[in-house]
Motif scaffolding. Structure first.
Motif, PDB file in Angstrom:
ATOM      1  N   LEU A  81       0.826  -1.198   0.000  1.00  0.00           N
ATOM      2  CA  LEU A  81       0.000   0.000   0.000  1.00  0.00           C
ATOM      3  C   LEU A  81       0.861   1.248   0.000  1.00  0.00           C
ATOM      4  O   LEU A  81       0.554   2.248  -0.666  1.00  0.00           O
ATOM      5  CB  LEU A  81      -0.928  -0.015   1.221  1.00  0.00           C
ATOM      6  N   ARG A  82       1.994   1.195   0.724  1.00  0.00           N
ATOM      7  CA  ARG A  82       2.900   2.348   0.770  1.00  0.00           C
ATOM      8  C   ARG A  82       3.743   2.475  -0.492  1.00  0.00           C
ATOM      9  O   ARG A  82       4.438   3.462  -0.669  1.00  0.00           O
ATOM     10  CB  ARG A  82       3.849   2.208   1.972  1.00  0.00           C
ATOM     11  N   SER A 112       5.613   7.727  -3.303  1.00  0.00           N
ATOM     12  CA  SER A 112       4.499   8.565  -2.854  1.00  0.00           C
ATOM     13  C   SER A 112       3.361   8.556  -3.863  1.00  0.00           C
ATOM     14  O   SER A 112       2.176   8.513  -3.496  1.00  0.00           O
ATOM     15  CB  SER A 112       4.986  10.004  -2.626  1.00  0.00           C
ATOM     16  N   PHE A 117       1.725   5.196  -3.778  1.00  0.00           N
ATOM     17  CA  PHE A 117       0.910   5.126  -2.567  1.00  0.00           C
ATOM     18  C   PHE A 117      -0.468   5.751  -2.799  1.00  0.00           C
ATOM     19  O   PHE A 117      -1.503   5.202  -2.388  1.00  0.00           O
ATOM     20  CB  PHE A 117       1.637   5.839  -1.427  1.00  0.00           C
ATOM     21  N   MET A 118      -0.509   6.892  -3.485  1.00  0.00           N
ATOM     22  CA  MET A 118      -1.781   7.551  -3.755  1.00  0.00           C
ATOM     23  C   MET A 118      -2.660   6.704  -4.686  1.00  0.00           C
ATOM     24  O   MET A 118      -3.875   6.595  -4.479  1.00  0.00           O
ATOM     25  CB  MET A 118      -1.540   8.931  -4.370  1.00  0.00           C
ATOM     26  N   ASN A 173      -2.518   3.449  -4.924  1.00  0.00           N
ATOM     27  CA  ASN A 173      -2.955   2.299  -4.140  1.00  0.00           C
ATOM     28  C   ASN A 173      -4.102   2.663  -3.196  1.00  0.00           C
ATOM     29  O   ASN A 173      -5.042   1.875  -3.007  1.00  0.00           O
ATOM     30  CB  ASN A 173      -1.780   1.725  -3.347  1.00  0.00           C
ATOM     31  N   LEU A 174      -4.029   3.862  -2.595  1.00  0.00           N
ATOM     32  CA  LEU A 174      -5.121   4.308  -1.734  1.00  0.00           C
ATOM     33  C   LEU A 174      -6.408   4.486  -2.536  1.00  0.00           C
ATOM     34  O   LEU A 174      -7.502   4.092  -2.097  1.00  0.00           O
ATOM     35  CB  LEU A 174      -4.754   5.629  -1.051  1.00  0.00           C
ATOM     36  N   PHE A 175      -6.280   5.099  -3.694  1.00  0.00           N
ATOM     37  CA  PHE A 175      -7.431   5.331  -4.562  1.00  0.00           C
ATOM     38  C   PHE A 175      -8.085   3.996  -4.934  1.00  0.00           C
ATOM     39  O   PHE A 175      -9.306   3.858  -4.952  1.00  0.00           O
ATOM     40  CB  PHE A 175      -6.964   6.083  -5.806  1.00  0.00           C
ATOM     41  N   PHE A 220      -7.685   1.087  -3.203  1.00  0.00           N
ATOM     42  CA  PHE A 220      -8.125   0.377  -1.996  1.00  0.00           C
ATOM     43  C   PHE A 220      -9.492   0.861  -1.525  1.00  0.00           C
ATOM     44  O   PHE A 220     -10.361   0.056  -1.165  1.00  0.00           O
ATOM     45  CB  PHE A 220      -7.082   0.561  -0.886  1.00  0.00           C
ATOM     46  N   PHE A 221      -9.690   2.170  -1.527  1.00  0.00           N
ATOM     47  CA  PHE A 221     -10.924   2.715  -0.963  1.00  0.00           C
ATOM     48  C   PHE A 221     -12.079   2.779  -1.958  1.00  0.00           C
ATOM     49  O   PHE A 221     -13.246   2.774  -1.551  1.00  0.00           O
ATOM     50  CB  PHE A 221     -10.681   4.124  -0.404  1.00  0.00           C
TER      51      PHE A 221
END
Length: 513
Positions: free
Chosen positions: A335-336, A390, A393-394, A396-398, A400-401
């Protein structure tokens, strides 16, 4: 007309000197005659015309007469032996001129066959033929229909620069080796329906002047149609491209049908219609074609020109999977953006390919397919176009959520989970026991309301229910303990993000704004 039948190309002295030999050849079978080689075969063709007028006839063209081929179907050169499967000892037919219909139906070419620069003036029948070795039709000319229905090539086949002036029928064929049609020209309709290619199939720089039908075609390895010209309809319905598919800089001047075409195979991919009739080698090769992290199955339409863009909403481009991770720590590292490269798409051009697909979907007003390809483009950029942790990471967050803005369920389930967890935290901060909560008929409702309203930024605070819940649980806003205030603040921020993702999914689905 074959060039050897033009008067200026006929050696009349040779035909006179070899008259008895060529006359004897006329009584032989086609197979025996072909054993003599191209020179004597073509000499016999000239002899039969000069002395018997067998192939040409005079036709009036205005005030003049010209020689044209007779109806080729009136005569037939057969290479079979009384309908029995024949293993021909001849493998070199290069330069042969076949002045009428010719039949190699069912023949087994044990050493392969070389038909390079052969000229077929009539129908060429190769239906059910088997080429066990390498075969070459390089530069061959098919003036009438070419029938290769249910033929099998166990080794490589070369049709480079071949000319098909009438129907080219390659229905239900099997190419176990590589097949090359580079720079071939198809002047009439061509059929590759229900065919199967285990090796590479190349149409680079080929020209289809008329309609192409490739329904239910199965390609287990690389397919190339770069710089290929499709000047009429091109139909690929239900075809399966299980390896790399390249249409780069191709030109589609007619209708293009890509409905239910699969680019890559998953567990949901249906078996081809003729799978039960394939050889064991073909079945084994097909079953080994599942999409994996090494796959390059995203179709390449970069630079392709379409007169009328196809509807690609029903085109299947599976997600390329990554290797599952065993531990929570590995998932967190991923994720990071530090979890290794096992989830990267190995094809460094996949993002550009998906970007092209998204533009095609947008231009054809298929916004659902457009967003789906946009998501795949973002995920494919990781480790290639996007290398900074970085930025990864963004992304992956996009994903994931919200599934990159496509999923409504992910943020809503996340919001529900936050409400439940925060509700438990708030319960730990009040002075009520479980028994007291049960005794009060509205205490549990007030606790749930407080957590739910904290997940509705601004709106929740303005609600009368919020004030009543605070008074019931804490005895007033000034009595709320600081841990509960901190959790409420964090819940507000997290809920606002999740609500944004949920609304984004709705907006993307209905193409609002």
């Amino acid at each position: 007309m074959p060039s050897i039948l033009k008067p200026e190309n006929i050696d009349y002295a040779y035909l006179e000197n070899q008259y008895e030999l060529l006359q004897a050849l006329d009584t032989e079978t086609s197979l025996k005659r072909a054993e003599r080689g191209a020179e004597e075969w073509n000499g016999w063709v000239q002899w039969a015309q000069v002395f018997h007028g067998r192939w040409l006839r005079l036709e009036r063209d205005g005030a003049t007469k010209k020689a044209v081929l007779k109806d080729a179907s009136d005569q037939l050169l057969e290479f079979q032996d009384s309908g029995v499967e024949t293993c021909t000892p001849i493998d070199d037919f290069s330069g042969f001129v076949f002045p009428c219909d010719v039949s190699f139906d069912g023949i087994v070419f044990e050493q392969g066959a070389d038909f390079s620069k052969a000229y077929f003036a009539g129908d060429a029948w190769f239906s059910g033929a088997k080429f066990l070795g390498k075969s070459k039709f390089t530069g061959a000319t098919f003036l009438a229909d070419a029938h290769f229905v249910e033929s099998e090539w166990r080794d490589n086949a070369d049709f480079g620069k071949a000319q098909f002036h009438a129907f080219a029928k390659f229905e239900k064929v099997l190419f176990e080796g590589d097949a090359w049609f580079g720079k071939a020209e198809f002047h009439s309709k061509s059929y590759f329906v229900q065919g199967c290619a285990l090796g590479k199939l190349w149409f680079t720089d080929a020209v289809f002047q008329d309609e192409l039908f490739a329904r239910d075609l199965t390609l287990a390895a690389k397919f190339r149609a770069d710089h290929t010209q499709f000047r009429s309809k091109a139909e690929f319905t239900r075809a399966q491209f299980l390896g790399e598919a390249v249409f780069e800089d191709a030109r589609f001047d007619g209708d293009t049908n890509l409905d239910h075409v699969w680019f890559g195979r998953t567990a949901q991919t249906p078996l081809p219609r003729r799978f039960a009739d394939w050889t064991e080698k073909a079945k084994t090769a097909y079953e080994a074609t599942f999409v994996n992290s090494q796959s390059k199955t995203v179709p390449n339409f970069i630079g392709a020109h379409f007169k009328d863009l196809p509807d690609i909403g029903h085109m299947k481009v599976p997600d390329i999977p990554y290797t599952p991770l065993a531990s929570v720590w590995q998932r967190f590292q991923r994720l990071r953006g530090h979890g290794g490269t096992d989830y990267y798409v190995m094809d460094n051009r996949a993002a550009a390919k998906f970007r092209r697909l998204a533009k095609m979907a947008s231009a054809s007003h298929n916004h659902i397919a457009e967003r789906r390809f946009f998501r795949s483009e973002l995920l494919s950029r990781r480790g290639h176009e996007t290398e900074r942790p970085s930025e990864i990471f963004m992304i992956n967050l996009f994903e994931f959520f919200s599934g990159c803005g496509l999923s409504f369920k992910r943020p809503m389930f996340g919001l529900l989970a936050i409400i439940v967890v925060c509700c438990a935290i708030y319960f730990s901060q009040i002075s009520w026991s479980v028994a007291e909560m049960n005794a009060d008929g509205e205490a549990w409702f007030d606790l749930a309301s407080y957590s739910v309203l904290n997940s509705l930024p601004l709106i929740g605070y303005a609600s009368d229910t919020y004030g009543a819940a605070v008074n019931t649980l804490f005895g007033g806003i000034e009595s709320v303990p600081w841990p509960a205030k901190v959790v409420a603040f964090i819940q507000n921020i997290a809920s606002a993000i999740l609500l944004f993702f949920a609304l984004l999914a709705i907006r993307n689905y209905f193409k609002l704004g």
